[in-house]
Design an enzyme around this catalytic site. Structure first.
Site, PDB file in Angstrom:
ATOM      1  N   ASN A  38     -12.952   0.544 -30.453  1.00  0.00           N
ATOM      2  CA  ASN A  38     -12.462   1.923 -30.567  1.00  0.00           C
ATOM      3  C   ASN A  38     -13.624   2.899 -30.419  1.00  0.00           C
ATOM      4  OD1 ASN A  38     -12.182   0.560 -33.413  1.00  0.00           O
ATOM      5  ND2 ASN A  38     -12.352   2.672 -33.987  1.00  0.00           N
ATOM      6  N   ASP A  39     -13.886   3.760 -31.377  1.00  0.00           N
ATOM      7  CA  ASP A  39     -14.789   4.902 -31.176  1.00  0.00           C
ATOM      8  C   ASP A  39     -16.138   4.592 -30.518  1.00  0.00           C
ATOM      9  OD1 ASP A  39     -12.888   5.465 -33.089  1.00  0.00           O
ATOM     10  OD2 ASP A  39     -14.298   6.199 -34.577  1.00  0.00           O
ATOM     11  N   SER A  99     -17.872   4.116 -37.921  1.00  0.00           N
ATOM     12  CA  SER A  99     -18.534   4.957 -36.923  1.00  0.00           C
ATOM     13  C   SER A  99     -19.753   5.698 -37.459  1.00  0.00           C
ATOM     14  CB  SER A  99     -17.536   5.965 -36.373  1.00  0.00           C
ATOM     15  OG  SER A  99     -16.683   5.296 -35.486  1.00  0.00           O
TER      16      SER A  99
HETATM   17  C1  FRU Z   1     -11.746   6.937 -35.851  1.00  0.00           C
HETATM   18  C2  FRU Z   1     -12.022   6.003 -37.005  1.00  0.00           C
HETATM   19  C3  FRU Z   1     -13.214   6.467 -37.811  1.00  0.00           C
HETATM   20  C4  FRU Z   1     -13.714   5.201 -38.434  1.00  0.00           C
HETATM   21  C5  FRU Z   1     -13.428   4.189 -37.359  1.00  0.00           C
HETATM   22  C6  FRU Z   1     -13.061   2.823 -37.878  1.00  0.00           C
HETATM   23  O1  FRU Z   1     -11.031   6.369 -34.824  1.00  0.00           O
HETATM   24  O2  FRU Z   1     -10.865   5.892 -37.816  1.00  0.00           O
HETATM   25  O3  FRU Z   1     -12.931   7.480 -38.751  1.00  0.00           O
HETATM   26  O4  FRU Z   1     -15.080   5.259 -38.744  1.00  0.00           O
HETATM   27  O5  FRU Z   1     -12.374   4.706 -36.578  1.00  0.00           O
HETATM   28  O6  FRU Z   1     -13.026   1.885 -36.863  1.00  0.00           O
END
Ligand code: FRU
Length: 492
Positions: A38-39, A99
């Site tokens: 993800n991020d 993140s």
């Molecule tokens: C955003 C998020 C962040 C977190 C991460 C967890 O997409 O929810 O707030 O750090 O993904 O994977």
């Protein structure tokens, strides 16, 4: 960090790579070698190379205990996978390395990230803290013995306290993190002289009640004379064409005073109007450009590539500028021109009415630049369709009367649906700059005034492209199309 955990994670990833189905694998976007991402995290330049990290679950195609995956590039275009940088499981990050961001200090690459933990056995109450890891070679990281470097959320927040973004101003380091209290999302600020001891400075900005219950992934920077707070709020209600995705990403623009920590700003503006854009992060590169990369997906979206052994990708790097009207413009970085392999088509001054097929354009990886004359055209709606087959098509259309740009994926292929629409003033010309990859499309309209990013999953053989106009003809001033390089070729 126990080395065997990293070794195990890297081995799991190598094994998973072997069973990937390549049909939707992207050709020039950042993805993990396999499994979930993800991020974007830790975007930074270190020793002349660009580094990007990302939230990663190396053991499966679904979100799970978060690791940090890692790629680097000399040119922001060609990326190379590196071993996983962070794995969770230490007391400071028991449940995940969430993140965060990266900065270079005294020749070391520092990662400042969230240690995700739960306060209770039932794992319902988060107790998130901020941690630091560092590296001399930019590949192997050691966690700080002082971790967590911010051991508790501020009183104005809660255990939902995450996604630190760090930068330097004068002699000090500053850090913003997202948090939440009584359903009010907010961003809090810290200050440090050594990246290890942090002093709380107060709230930088918070929701007025309608801007979300939790603000994730904040980023604060100067842009063309103003200050921008970019973040990803959860919980803004849809309103007309706005805020249609499960969660949003956008920004506030204003003036900031470091002495008093006061940020006077205007209202919230969405940054990208497609289906799949979240958790964007930016950095300033050595040339002074502000460059942003987002996660090119959305929480809870279907992601049919999971059946193929992977899930998720990052957007192209985009350069940010601020218009005099206080709106951010995003355009693909110039370096992406290096992807161009062969020019496939070039049209000048041609009237299109009904459909105009473009049989030469049958590639999966394309860059399209097209400029329409809307002043001299009778068409009420016109645009471009790609990945067209008997029953499939992805459509970008402009309605010059309503002055709306639409990205329609209701017939794009597997799993995904619906359109997204955004206002775009009819200035007499419409410029579309489109990057089409095997399972994504990024549309930059009028030099980044409106940007739309969505994933699509068309059937492999559906590769038709056509221009179209309804209600009269439209004049195509100029159209240029290139077939693009597959940067992962051989190492997908
Ligand atoms: C955003 C998020 C962040 C977190 C991460 C967890 O997409 O929810 O707030 O750090 O993904 O994977």
């Amino acid at each position: 960090m126990k080395l065997d955990q990293l070794t195990k994670a890297n081995e799991a990833l190598q094994a998973a790579e072997k069973s990937i189905n390549p049909r939707y694998r992207l050709g020039y976007h950042i993805m993990a070698p396999a499994n979930w991402i993800n991020d974007p995290n830790g975007l930074v330049q270190f020793r002349g190379e660009y580094h990007a990290f990302y939230q990663h679950h190396p053991y499966g195609v679904d979100w799970g205990p978060m690791h940090w995956g890692h790629v680097k590039s000399k040119d922001l275009v060609h990326w190379e996978h590196l071993p996983i940088a962070l794995s969770p499981g230490d007391p400071c990050d028991r449940e995940g390395c969430f993140s965060g961001s990266a900065v270079v200090n005294n020749g070391e690459l520092n990662l400042i990230y969230t240690g995700h933990r739960f306060a209770d056995e039932g794992k319902t109450v988060p107790d998130e803290v901020q941690c630091r890891a560092f590296s001399k070679d930019g590949i192997h990281f050691e966690k700080d013995v002082l971790n967590p470097v911010i051991p508790r959320h501020p009183d104005v927040g809660s255990g939902d306290f995450r996604d630190p973004k760090v930068w330097k101003h004068g002699d000090y380091w500053y850090l913003v993190a997202g948090t939440s209290r009584d359903k009010i999302g907010k961003v809090v600020l810290y200050k440090s002289s050594d990246l290890r001891h942090w002093d709380y400075q107060g709230v930088l900005a918070e929701s007025d009640g309608a801007q979300g219950y939790m603000w994730e992934c904040p980023d604060f920077y100067q842009l063309d004379g103003k200050y921008v707070l970019m973040f990803s709020p959860q919980g803004i209600e849809p309103s007309g064409d706005l805020y249609r995705n499960l969660y949003q990403t956008g920004y506030l623009v204003g003036d900031y005073d470091y002495e008093t920590n006061t940020f006077k700003h205007g209202g919230f503006t969405e940054l990208d109007h497609g289906h799949d854009f979240y958790a964007v992060q930016s950095f300033e590169d050595a040339r002074g450009r502000r460059i942003a990369i987002g996660w090119m997906d959305m929480w809870e979206s279907p992601m049919p590539e999971k059946n193929d052994g992977w899930a998720g990708a990052l957007t192209l790097p985009r350069e940010l500028h601020l218009d005099p009207d206080g709106k951010i413009r995003m355009t693909p970085v110039d370096e992406l021109k290096q992807l161009r392999k062969k020019e496939l088509v070039c049209i000048e001054n041609e009237l299109v009415s009904g459909s105009r097929l473009l049989p030469e354009l049958n590639g999966e990886l394309l860059e399209i630049m097209v400029e329409f004359d809307t002043a001299d055209s009778a068409a009420s709606e016109f645009g471009i369709k790609f990945r067209v087959g008997k029953t499939e098509e992805t459509v970008i259309r402009y309605n010059s009367v309503a002055e709306k740009l639409v990205l329609d994926r209701s017939k794009s292929g597997q799993a995904v649906d619906g359109f997204r629409r955004t206002e775009l003033t009819n200035s007499g010309r419409l410029k579309l700059h489109i990057y089409l990859d095997r399972s994504s499309v990024e549309v930059f309209a009028d030099d980044g005034k409106a940007v739309m990013t969505s994933r699509i999953y068309p059937t492999e053989e559906n590769r038709g492209t056509q221009l179209f106009a309804t209600g009269g003809s439209v004049k195509v001033m100029k159209m240029r199309v290139w077939e693009l390089e597959d940067i992962w070729n051989g190492q997908k």
